[in-house]
Design a protein around this motif. Structure first.
Motif, PDB file in Angstrom:
ATOM      1  N   ARG A  40       2.112  -1.664  10.451  1.00 13.27           N
ATOM      2  CA  ARG A  40       2.201  -2.981  11.094  1.00 13.27           C
ATOM      3  C   ARG A  40       3.333  -3.777  10.470  1.00 13.27           C
ATOM      4  O   ARG A  40       3.773  -3.467   9.364  1.00 13.27           O
ATOM      5  CB  ARG A  40       0.890  -3.771  10.898  1.00 13.27           C
ATOM      6  N   PRO A  71      -2.229  -0.386   8.673  1.00 13.37           N
ATOM      7  CA  PRO A  71      -3.313  -1.158   9.287  1.00 13.37           C
ATOM      8  C   PRO A  71      -4.256  -1.675   8.200  1.00 13.37           C
ATOM      9  O   PRO A  71      -4.566  -0.969   7.241  1.00 13.37           O
ATOM     10  CB  PRO A  71      -4.007  -0.125  10.186  1.00 13.37           C
ATOM     11  N   MET A  72      -4.697  -2.917   8.358  1.00 17.58           N
ATOM     12  CA  MET A  72      -5.490  -3.559   7.329  1.00 17.58           C
ATOM     13  C   MET A  72      -6.874  -2.916   7.192  1.00 17.58           C
ATOM     14  O   MET A  72      -7.446  -2.431   8.160  1.00 17.58           O
ATOM     15  CB  MET A  72      -5.689  -5.034   7.653  1.00 17.58           C
ATOM     16  N   THR A  73      -7.412  -2.987   5.978  1.00 17.86           N
ATOM     17  CA  THR A  73      -8.778  -2.529   5.727  1.00 17.86           C
ATOM     18  C   THR A  73      -9.501  -3.574   4.868  1.00 17.86           C
ATOM     19  O   THR A  73      -9.921  -3.304   3.749  1.00 17.86           O
ATOM     20  CB  THR A  73      -8.797  -1.150   5.030  1.00 17.86           C
ATOM     21  N   GLY A  74      -9.641  -4.762   5.444  1.00 19.86           N
ATOM     22  CA  GLY A  74     -10.340  -5.838   4.743  1.00 19.86           C
ATOM     23  C   GLY A  74     -11.836  -5.723   4.938  1.00 19.86           C
ATOM     24  O   GLY A  74     -12.348  -4.717   5.428  1.00 19.86           O
ATOM     25  N   ALA A 125       0.851  -1.210   0.000  1.00 23.00           N
ATOM     26  CA  ALA A 125       0.000   0.000   0.000  1.00 23.00           C
ATOM     27  C   ALA A 125       0.879   1.250   0.000  1.00 23.00           C
ATOM     28  O   ALA A 125       1.831   1.328  -0.795  1.00 23.00           O
ATOM     29  CB  ALA A 125      -0.995  -0.048   1.157  1.00 23.00           C
ATOM     30  N   PHE A 129       3.360  -2.870   6.385  1.00 24.63           N
ATOM     31  CA  PHE A 129       2.128  -2.431   5.719  1.00 24.63           C
ATOM     32  C   PHE A 129       1.266  -1.596   6.667  1.00 24.63           C
ATOM     33  O   PHE A 129       1.412  -1.698   7.885  1.00 24.63           O
ATOM     34  CB  PHE A 129       1.343  -3.632   5.201  1.00 24.63           C
TER      35      PHE A 129
END
Lengths: 83, 145, 145, 83
Positions: A54, A79-82, A9, A77
């Protein structure tokens, strides 16, 4: 010790590469981060604010004190945004 | 347990055909690409091949064990997803409704903040903002202990 | 808003076709006839024609207003429903997942205890026990204030 | 005053009819219940335990103190088991 380092990202965009092979003597993730930041300002811009991203070691989320011994792949990466 | 990480669209109806035989309750959740601004044409989902499959499988296995689910499915797409299309879905089958609802919400909470996907808005002129993670999504995990 | 009270089977897949356009989150719940004892062949659902439609419409309207739903559907069957068949389903569409989940759970909690249906188990020799309402189902309503 | 009285599920079975037209002078649901219980033991068996069933007046759930004035239809039934 050679480690595959992956970026995703906006971290990937700031550094300009999706992955590279890094020769490091660092014993922890934090040591590896410091080594990368010292390289040039692209890395500094991407990785200086530890609270903004992270880390995964061998595809498991870890903290910055995680030991690099036996680790083959480290990823940085946002923080995830799944979902 | 069915887990698929794929760029292609999926057919929820086909997924549900025969899903949850013997169950009393089936819950599904579908996440769709929503255009709040009126200027978005798609979402681009980047993911971490290898880790994604491991993380999603781990989350699903924990839900299955915690609620003793009769069946469970997770499909999550990546790549360029036009407005209105489904991004992902989960389905849970259990004896009673509380278990099926809780397991589906657990799956969603963990997929949101622990599965390595990153969303970026695509406008008419190309890539725009990366979607920022919300504190509320991270906080939602605390309810699961 | 779609509400149907009918004896015929329904097709959840067809219901979902085009459901929730503009939404970010779609949740469905399906309740299936479950045979816990191994001796049940069907459920017989009695209902109160007229009041059923009013009660379900009232419950749905309250959910729609409380969560500002983009779309909502309730289908509930009555009559003789063989083991494995769907008894009913709800579907909710909202901007975010919490709203869609909460509204679906609210609908289920109220349909369970406030829609005038009564279930009876049908065994190989004919009608058996009426299914007793559970205190836990009545208690579940208190969470909605 | 004539009211349509409906019975569902096991209440219907105990009384033996799904509905009937009742001539009543009762002013509340409770008064109607007492009138029916006094008729014979089928009604007593179905309706004596007020905690075991629910009442609707003109298709809205009500309590036993509900006034019958202007009510055209009263229904007695067990707690619902929808969903």
């Amino acid at each position: 010790m050679k480690i595959d380092v992956l970026y995703f990202a906006w971290i990937r965009e700031r550094i300009g590469e999706p992955r590279e092979r890094v020769d490091t003597g660092a014993s922890t993730v934090r040591g590896l981060v410091n080594q990368l930041i010292a390289r040039d300002e692209r890395y500094a811009a991407a990785l200086s604010d530890l609270s903004s991203y992270r880390v995964a070691a061998d595809q498991e989320l870890v903290d910055f004190d995680h030991k690099l011994e036996h680790v083959r792949e480290v990823a940085f990466f946002p923080p995830m945004t799944g979902g | 347990m069915l887990i698929r990480i794929q760029p292609e669209p999926f057919d929820l109806a086909r997924l549900l055909d025969g899903f949850g035989a013997g169950a009393g309750a089936v819950v599904t959740f579908s996440g769709l690409v929503r255009d709040d601004t009126g200027t978005m044409v798609a979402l681009e989902l980047e993911h971490y091949p290898g880790m994604t499959e491991k993380a999603v499988t781990d989350i699903a296995a924990k839900a299955q064990a915690r609620w003793n689910l009769i069946d469970l499915a997770v499909i999550h797409r990546y790549g360029r997803l036009p407005v209105g299309e489904a991004i992902m879905c989960v389905a849970t089958a259990a004896r009673h409704r509380a278990e099926a609802f809780e397991a589906a919400e657990y799956l969603m909470d963990y997929l949101k903040s622990r599965a390595p996907f990153w969303k970026r808005e695509i406008g008419p002129d190309g890539p725009g903002q990366w979607v920022a993670a919300k504190d509320a999504d991270e906080d939602a995990l605390s309810r699961w202990g």
